[in-house]
Design an enzyme around this catalytic site. Structure first.
Site, short mmCIF file in Angstrom:
data_model
loop_
_atom_site.label_atom_id
_atom_site.label_comp_id
_atom_site.label_asym_id
_atom_site.label_seq_id
_atom_site.Cartn_x
_atom_site.Cartn_y
_atom_site.Cartn_z
N ASP A 135 0.82 -1.22 0.00
CA ASP A 135 0.00 0.00 0.00
C ASP A 135 0.85 1.27 0.00
O ASP A 135 0.71 2.14 -0.86
CB ASP A 135 -0.94 0.01 1.21
CG ASP A 135 -1.96 -1.11 1.18
OD1 ASP A 135 -2.35 -1.52 0.08
OD2 ASP A 135 -2.36 -1.59 2.26
N ARG A 186 -1.27 1.42 16.54
CA ARG A 186 -1.67 2.56 15.73
C ARG A 186 -1.63 3.89 16.48
O ARG A 186 -1.14 4.90 15.94
CB ARG A 186 -3.05 2.32 15.11
CG ARG A 186 -3.06 1.17 14.12
CD ARG A 186 -2.00 1.35 13.03
NE ARG A 186 -2.02 0.29 12.05
CZ ARG A 186 -1.03 -0.58 11.85
NH1 ARG A 186 0.06 -0.51 12.61
NH2 ARG A 186 -1.11 -1.50 10.92
N ASP A 237 -8.05 0.39 10.85
CA ASP A 237 -6.88 1.22 11.09
C ASP A 237 -7.07 2.67 10.67
O ASP A 237 -6.47 3.57 11.25
CB ASP A 237 -5.66 0.62 10.37
CG ASP A 237 -5.02 -0.50 11.17
OD1 ASP A 237 -5.35 -0.64 12.36
OD2 ASP A 237 -4.18 -1.22 10.60
N SER A 250 -2.32 -10.02 3.24
CA SER A 250 -2.19 -8.74 3.91
C SER A 250 -1.71 -9.02 5.34
O SER A 250 -2.39 -9.71 6.09
CB SER A 250 -3.54 -8.01 3.94
OG SER A 250 -3.43 -6.80 4.67
#
Length: 407
Positions: free
Chosen positions: A18, A98, A127, A179
């Site tokens: 990404d 995060r 996220d 992923s």
């Protein structure tokens, strides 16, 4: 902020699929803006190798690599572990990382005078919420760019197509395109065959697991670990004083070897859909088990039961990206109070994916063998009669009323 006014962007950069293609995409779609890549080291290990060259080659002006491992463990992982917080059995490995990363992104953005912060989270995931709520907490007026909510790319295959067209080097291929999210606490796997809950995870397939082995491949002999805690914080492993970070890393090694901490769940995402994932959390699973074990002898009944109820709320807050909120902070204060006497030693036996209790001690233990023994003790069993009469009095009153009114 209007696109034309964005001249400098700080990008949360992992070097994965990404964020690798986001650098050229930003320059194409945001007036050839300056892109400053920021990689947060929360224990990804070799995944950080070669990132500076890759980031600059694809268009970034510079790369920050921030060592956040100790901050992550001390200020996010351990507080969550002390709370006993789990989300549908998930030990919140991505969720706790995060807010830690987002706080650091804001620090860099302010230092660099950036106009916007960009992340690579999809519009389907959790996220995006976690990053953006944390950014809004520390920089409420900062513009946020989320390419997955803007571009016309719709799949990871199309991302690979974009990368190949723009000469962006990748470490994956279309056949191993899971992923993944990795840090010192866990590794998550999503996508490909895992998208169908009917498919068994390929635990025995070479290369699928990275932190652990399948329980089928674990040693035939059990391994023992001893953990010491002070006020709920791990301070020693097998008699050796260590900080929490080093304890987790060593437990990852021990737990992984013994097939500990594999979790396959179809969880309820914040955005409303169900998502299937496989998690590897070897050290964290051991640490949670040891901490819970110690609490069984150091917490009184009412405190333990209330803490267990609030652990669900704590987990929801962390999972939903609400780390920097008054409620989460208030719950953390409650947890710290409960941990004042969570000091002692636990011993666990690890065997082919299982964690078996093997002994627990504490100077603050509330367990009294003199009271609980089946032998002679000072406990007066006749006292139970009066207790039962009073405890059951509401039931007796209700039963008498029922008898009168049923005639």
């Amino acid at each position: 902020m209007d696109k034309k006014d964005i001249k400098k962007v700080v990008l949360a950069y992992s070097g994965g699929l990404d964020t690798s293609i986001i650098i050229p995409w930003l320059k194409e779609n945001y007036n050839n803006c300056e892109v400053i890549a920021v990689s947060a080291d929360v224990g990804q290990g070799s995944e950080l190798d070669g990132l500076e060259e890759k980031a600059k080659k694809t268009g970034a002006s510079k790369l920050y690599v921030l060592d956040l491992k100790k901050d992550y463990v001390d200020n996010y992982v351990i507080p969550t572990m002390k709370a006993g917080a789990t989300y549908e059995q998930y030990l919140l490995g991505t969720s706790t990382a995060r807010p830690c990363i987002a706080k650091a992104l804001v620090d860099v953005a302010k230092k660099e005078g950036a106009d916007a912060i960009c992340h690579g989270c999809t519009g389907k995931g959790n996220d995006q919420v976690r990053f953006e709520l944390a950014i809004k907490h520390f920089a409420p007026d900062m513009a946020i760019i989320a390419p997955w909510r803007e571009w016309d790319i719709e799949s990871r295959d199309q991302e690979i197509d974009y990368a190949e067209a723009h000469n962006v080097p990748l470490k994956i291929n279309r056949e191993t395109n899971y992923s993944k999210d990795k840090n010192l606490w866990h590794l998550s796997h999503e996508g490909l065959d895992l998208e169908n809950p009917a498919n068994e995870p390929q635990y025995e397939h070479k290369g699928f697991l990275e932190l652990s082995v399948s329980p089928l491949d674990a040693p035939d002999e059990p391994a023992y670990v001893e953990l010491d805690f002070e006020k709920g914080i791990p301070v020693a492993l097998d008699g050796k004083k260590m900080d929490a970070l080093d304890i987790i890393l060593k437990l990852n090694e021990i737990g992984g070897k013994n097939g500990i901490g594999l979790l396959d769940i179809t969880e309820n995402r914040l955005v409303g859909m169900k998502s299937r994932g496989v998690y590897e959390t070897p050290g964290g699973t051991i640490l949670y088990a040891a901490h819970d074990y110690l609490e069984t002898i150091t917490l009184d009944k009412m405190t333990m039961h209330e803490k267990q109820k609030l652990a669900l709320t704590y987990a929801d807050l962390v999972y939903n990206g609400q780390w920097f909120t008054p409620l989460r902070e208030a719950l953390a204060a409650f947890v710290d109070k409960t941990q004042e006497h969570v000091t002692g030693k636990t011993k666990l036996k690890l065997y082919k994916g299982n964690i078996i209790k093997a002994g627990v001690t504490s100077p603050y233990s509330l367990y009294s063998d003199e009271l609980a023994t089946f032998g002679v003790s000072d406990y007066n069993q006749a006292d139970a009669s009066g207790f039962i009469n009073l405890f059951g009095l509401p039931d007796v009153v209700q039963a008498r009323v029922d008898q009168k009114t049923s005639k």
